[in-house]
Enzyme design. Structure first.
Site, short mmCIF file in Angstrom:
data_model
loop_
_atom_site.label_atom_id
_atom_site.label_comp_id
_atom_site.label_asym_id
_atom_site.label_seq_id
_atom_site.Cartn_x
_atom_site.Cartn_y
_atom_site.Cartn_z
CB ALA A 200 -0.93 0.00 1.21
CG HIS A 201 4.91 1.70 1.82
ND1 HIS A 201 6.10 2.33 1.57
CD2 HIS A 201 5.18 0.37 1.79
CE1 HIS A 201 7.05 1.43 1.40
NE2 HIS A 201 6.51 0.23 1.53
CB CYS A 325 15.19 -2.82 1.58
SG CYS A 325 13.41 -2.60 1.44
#
Length: 386
Positions: A200-201, A325
Site C-alpha cells: 500500500a505505501h 531496504c
C-alpha cells in the site's frame, strides 16, 4: 529551504483522502472483524470492500486476495509457501539476478535448507530474456519469481511472455509488482501470473499493509499459523484501518493512474535528455523506454553516489542511491553489477523517483543543482581523471 522529495520508489506520502478513510476504524469501528456480533460488522464490511477494490484493479476475484503486512511478507509468503507446498515435486526455483532482497533472501534461505536456485541474467538494460527462463527450467522446477519492474532502475520485465513459458511447463509464476501496482496496468490474466505481490505505501497508502494475489488452485502453505483469518491462509487479526487505507489508495489510483503515468513519463524523458546533454561521462541505468514512468537512474563517472546524495540533501533534494531496504549499506548494488557496471559506476549511481506532487519546476531546479553539484564534486574527486 525548499524541499523536493524524489524517492517515491522507497515510499510515498499517505494521501489525505486515505487518512480520512482510515480514521473511523481506529476509535469508532474498532471491533475485531472476525467477531460474530453486530458491532464488528462495519469493520468486516470495510475489509471486504477494500478487497474488492484491489481485486478489481488486477482482474482477480475477491477470494484470491490475501492481506499481509507489506511487500516483503507477500514475497516471502509466495516463495516459501510454494516451495514448502511443492517440495514433493521438486526443489528447483528460478529467479532473476536483479530481484528485490525480499525475493533474493527467501531464495537464499531455501537454498540453505536444500533447495536449488537458478539466477537468470539480465541484459545491459536490466531486462530478462524469456528464453533464458525457458532454458533454465528443469523437471524439478516448481517456481519462477520475476519482478514486474525493478525498484532501482525501473526496467519493465516481459512478464506475460515468461508466464506463457511457465504455463507450458506447469511451473508456478510469482511476480513482485510492488513498483507497478497502482501506477501502471496490472492484469493477472494478461501477465499469466499465479502469485502477485503489492504494498500500500508505494501508492499513497499506509505503511504496514500489503497483499498477495493467489490464483485459485495454486498450492501454497501458510507461513503464519494461528487463527482462521484470510480464509485460513494468513493468521492474525486483520489490520482494519490499514486495509481500508489500502482500498482507498487503490480507488484513487484507478482514477489517476493513466494521466499521472503520462505526465511523469514526460518529466522523466525531459530530465534524462538534459542530463545526457549537459553533464559529461554519465550513464543511464535501465531501459531507455521500457521503464517506470517516474524512474530515473544515472551513474556519474568518478563520483560516489553517497557524496551526490548528501550534496543534494543539503540543497533540500531527497534522492536515493538504490533500494531503500539496503541504502544503509556501502556495498555496491547487486542490480548495477548485474548490468555489467564496474564497482566504480555501481557506487556512483543515483535514483530519482518522482511522484504526484513533482512539478516541471521542481525537476528544472533539481537539474540545475545536479549539474552544479557534479561539477564541483568532480573537481575534488581523485577518481575523476577527465
Amino acid at each position: 529551504m525548499k524541499h523536493i522529495y524524489l524517492d517515491h520508489a522507497a515510499t510515498t506520502p499517505t494521501a489525505p483522502e486515505v487518512v480520512e478513510a482510515m480514521l473511523p476504524y481506529f476509535c469508532e469501528h474498532y471491533a475485531n472483524p472476525s467477531s460474530i456480533y453486530g458491532f464488528s460488522h462495519p469493520a468486516r464490511a470495510a475489509i471486504e470492500s477494500a478487497r474488492g477494490e484491489i481485486a478489481d484493479l488486477i482482474g482477480a476475484s475477491n477470494k484470491e486476495i490475501v492481506f499481509t503486512s507489506g511487500g516483503s511478507e507477500s514475497d516471502n509468503f509466495a516463495i516459501k509457501g510454494v516451495a514448502f507446498a511443492r517440495a514433493h515435486k521438486g526443489k528447483h526455483i528460478i529467479t532473476s539476478a536483479i530481484e528485490h532482497h525480499a525475493v533474493l533472501e527467501p531464495c537464499a534461505f531455501l537454498k540453505h535448507i536444500g533447495y536449488d536456485v537458478t539466477y537468470v541474467p539480465v541484459d545491459g538494460h536490466g531486462i530478462v530474456d524469456p528464453e533464458d527462463v525457458r532454458r533454465a527450467i528443469r523437471p524439478d522446477t516448481i517456481l519462477i519469481s520475476v519482478m514486474h519492474a525493478n525498484n532501482e532502475i525501473g526496467s519493465l520485465q516481459p512478464i506475460g511472455a515468461i508466464g506463457e513459458i511457465a504455463r507450458e511447463h506447469g511451473v508456478i509464476l510469482h511476480c513482485d509488482a510492488v513498483q507497478t501496482f497502482g501506477h501502471l496496468p496490472v492484469d493477472v490474466e494478461a501477465l499469466n501470473v499465479d502469485l502477485l505481490s503489492a504494498s500500500a505505501h508505494k501508492l499513497y497508502g499506509p505503511k504496514g499493509v500489503g497483499m498477495l494475489y493467489i490464483r485459485k488452485g495454486t498450492p501454497i502453505k501458510s507461513l503464519i499459523h494461528g487463527g482462521d483469518q484470510e480464509r485460513k491462509r494468513r493468521a492474525s487479526t486483520e489490520n482494519t484501518p490499514g486495509i481500508v487505507g489500502f482500498g482507498k489508495a487503490v480507488e484513487l489510483a484507478k482514477g489517476e493512474m493513466s494521466e499521472e503515468a503520462h505526465r511523469q513519463a514526460q518529466l522523466r524523458d525531459a530530465f534524462i535528455k538534459e542530463i545526457a546533454v549537459k553533464i559529461p561521462d554519465v550513464l543511464l541505468n535501465g531501459n531507455p523506454t521500457r521503464r517506470l514512468p517516474n524512474n530515473i537512474n544515472f551513474s556519474f563517472e568518478g563520483l560516489e553516489g553517497e557524496s551526490i546524495l548528501l550534496t543534494l540533501d543539503m540543497e533540500g533534494i531527497s534522492v536515493s542511491t538504490g533500494s531503500a531496504c539496503t541504502s544503509s549499506t556501502l556495498a555496491a548494488s547487486h542490480v548495477m553489477l548485474a548490468l555489467g557496471r564496474n564497482h566504480e559506476l555501481a557506487h556512483g549511481s543515483i535514483r530519482f523517483s518522482m511522484g504526484k506532487a513533482t512539478t516541471q519546476r521542481d525537476m528544472e531546479y533539481v537539474l540545475e543543482v545536479v549539474i552544479r553539484s557534479v561539477e564541483r564534486l568532480r573537481k575534488m574527486s581523485p577518481l575523476y581523471k577527465k
